[in-house]
Design a protein around this motif. Structure first.
Motif, PDB file in Angstrom:
ATOM      1  N   MET A 133       2.623   1.645  -3.445  1.00  0.00           N
ATOM      2  CA  MET A 133       1.705   2.103  -4.482  1.00  0.00           C
ATOM      3  C   MET A 133       1.329   3.575  -4.280  1.00  0.00           C
ATOM      4  SD  MET A 133       1.195  -0.153  -6.771  1.00  0.00           S
ATOM      5  CE  MET A 133      -0.070   0.834  -7.582  1.00  0.00           C
ATOM      6  N   VAL A 179      -0.022  -4.559  -7.524  1.00  0.00           N
ATOM      7  CA  VAL A 179      -1.435  -4.361  -7.197  1.00  0.00           C
ATOM      8  C   VAL A 179      -2.129  -5.697  -6.950  1.00  0.00           C
ATOM      9  CG1 VAL A 179      -3.652  -3.537  -8.076  1.00  0.00           C
ATOM     10  CG2 VAL A 179      -1.611  -2.165  -8.421  1.00  0.00           C
ATOM     11  N   VAL A 192      -9.662  -2.382 -10.982  1.00  0.00           N
ATOM     12  CA  VAL A 192      -8.540  -2.591 -11.897  1.00  0.00           C
ATOM     13  C   VAL A 192      -9.032  -3.168 -13.217  1.00  0.00           C
ATOM     14  CG1 VAL A 192      -6.408  -3.888 -12.281  1.00  0.00           C
ATOM     15  CG2 VAL A 192      -6.853  -2.879 -10.050  1.00  0.00           C
ATOM     16  N   MET A 235     -11.409  -3.788  -5.187  1.00  0.00           N
ATOM     17  CA  MET A 235     -10.176  -3.337  -5.831  1.00  0.00           C
ATOM     18  C   MET A 235      -9.939  -4.079  -7.141  1.00  0.00           C
ATOM     19  SD  MET A 235      -7.549  -2.861  -2.629  1.00  0.00           S
ATOM     20  CE  MET A 235      -6.221  -2.470  -3.775  1.00  0.00           C
ATOM     21  N   PRO A 277      -6.517   2.390  -9.288  1.00  0.00           N
ATOM     22  CA  PRO A 277      -6.191   2.525  -7.868  1.00  0.00           C
ATOM     23  C   PRO A 277      -4.798   3.083  -7.622  1.00  0.00           C
ATOM     24  CG  PRO A 277      -7.236   0.414  -8.291  1.00  0.00           C
ATOM     25  CD  PRO A 277      -6.974   1.033  -9.626  1.00  0.00           C
ATOM     26  N   TYR A 281       0.835  -1.210   0.000  1.00  0.00           N
ATOM     27  CA  TYR A 281       0.000   0.000   0.000  1.00  0.00           C
ATOM     28  C   TYR A 281       0.864   1.252   0.000  1.00  0.00           C
ATOM     29  CZ  TYR A 281      -2.502   3.902   2.139  1.00  0.00           C
ATOM     30  OH  TYR A 281      -2.990   5.151   2.417  1.00  0.00           O
TER      31      TYR A 281
END
Length: 408
Positions: free
Chosen positions: A20, A311, A345, A341, A364, A17
């Motif tokens: 990203m 991801v 994507v 999520m 995201p 997290y």
């Protein structure tokens, strides 16, 4: 035993997290700085705005992580949140200015937010709480326990009424991208709620069949004729681009065609960070919906695959929390967040690559937008809290077994 949560933190979720989020700040600077300089503005303006939202997100994660999960199981709190969300969606639809063909943003001075973004977490919360309470009935009656014997709801406080109202309000804005993510997430949660595995193939076949029939009907009748249907006019151009983006390069196919150009320019290794051509006014929404096209152009296919792998690793770790969880609510909540999520994507990558019609969904972490980052952070905070509680309960169970063994 007094176990502190800080010792139970799941770093396999937190670290991806954080990575990203930092990559998102770098990408946002790369995609926005050139245009900001062109207009005589601070090139770090967008990064600073996103960074402020990230700081708020980190505070939110720390706060949520320390909370007891019992508050999420209170139906009165959930009902209050749902009614507030309905009011916000109505305000966004009827009392705000149109942005890019939709009424979805509420502006309060320098701040703006999109109620539909927060609805994604609310739907996951609502369905997790509902299905977790029906586990015994689902084991006995399968999907009939969820329908409660009736295909259509007969009471206003039925969870299906809330879900239908919320989804219709989002679709009416129109925000078909977020509506699609919400519907797909809800279907996924239904399929992992404990119903028979055979329903997975049945629902999947139904979705593919209906989608294929609708696309085929649109191709047969023609986009121009379908555009005459009320409400459909907004998505007519997107279907036109989906069938042939190069037919109208100045209008309907402009975005998707330039998305192809950007990905083609990137090749295997990319043009280099900050060296995108398409972001210089050629590709609209290059900082939000089509940001991943710019990522491919600058970092190449190899760089893009690395980001996608990161991801998907994050999504997989989130789903593993749900799979391992003993508590039904914790399991459904984590699986719902992972599904949300994953669907975001899928819809974004599918749209920029032409696999599905473009629906205007952000990627995201990488897309510019503080609301999207905050929603993702809140969802991940719930999963971190769930994982810590599950670990604590497991340790306590093992300790109790050892104590009982010693006593014997």
């Amino acid at each position: 035993m007094n176990l502190e949560k800080k010792h139970l933190l799941n770093y396999s979720i937190l670290i991806p997290y954080l990575i990203m989020s930092v990559l998102g700040l770098i990408v946002i600077y790369s995609t926005t700085s050139a245009s900001l300089i062109q207009y005589g503005m601070n090139p770090f303006r967008s990064v600073i705005n996103q960074g402020l939202f990230w700081i708020v997100s980190l505070v939110a994660i720390a706060f949520i992580y320390k909370l007891r999960l019992d508050f999420l199981k209170k139906e009165k709190l959930l009902t209050l949140v749902i009614f507030i969300e309905i009011i916000l969606l109505i305000i966004a639809k009827f009392f705000t200015q149109e942005v890019n063909g939709a009424n979805g943003w509420i502006v309060l001075g320098p701040l703006s937010f999109q109620p539909a973004e927060y609805l994604k977490v609310i739907i996951v919360w609502m369905m997790a709480l509902t299905f977790s309470k029906w586990q015994e009935d689902i084991k006995t009656y399968d999907y009939q326990a969820i329908l409660r014997g009736h295909l259509f709801p007969r009471k206003f406080n039925d969870w299906r009424v809330y879900a239908i109202i919320l989804i219709l309000l989002v679709a009416a804005q129109p925000d078909l991208g977020n509506a699609s993510i919400i519907v797909l997430t809800a279907i996924t949660m239904f399929l992992v709620s404990g119903v028979g595995y055979r329903w997975f193939s049945a629902v999947l076949t139904l979705i593919v069949g209906v989608s294929g029939a609708f696309i085929g009907l649109t191709a047969l009748v023609g986009v121009d004729n379908m555009a005459k249907v009320p409400v459909f006019g907004y998505v007519a151009k997107r279907f036109s681009a989906y069938f042939n983006p190069f037919k109208d390069l100045t209008d309907s196919g402009h975005q998707l065609a330039n998305s192809y150009y950007a990905m083609s320019n990137g090749g295997w290794f990319g043009r280099g960070l900050g060296n995108s051509i398409e972001k210089l006014g050629y590709l609209p929404e290059s900082t939000t919906d089509f940001v991943f096209s710019i990522v491919i152009e600058e970092l190449g296919l190899i760089g893009a695959v690395f980001i996608l792998a990161l991801v998907f690793f994050l999504i997989l770790r989130i789903m593993l929390v749900g799979i391992k969880a003993k508590d039904p609510f914790n399991s459904m909540m984590a699986l719902g967040v992972g599904s949300m999520m994953l669907m975001q994507v899928f819809v974004n990558i599918g749209g920029i690559s032409g696999v599905i019609p473009s629906t205007g969904v952000t990627f995201p972490f990488l897309s510019q937008g503080g609301n999207s980052l905050l929603v993702l952070s809140i969802a991940i905070a719930f999963v971190l809290n769930i994982d810590a509680n599950e670990k604590r309960e497991e340790i306590l169970r093992e300790a109790q077994v050892l104590m009982d063994t010693d006593q014997v």
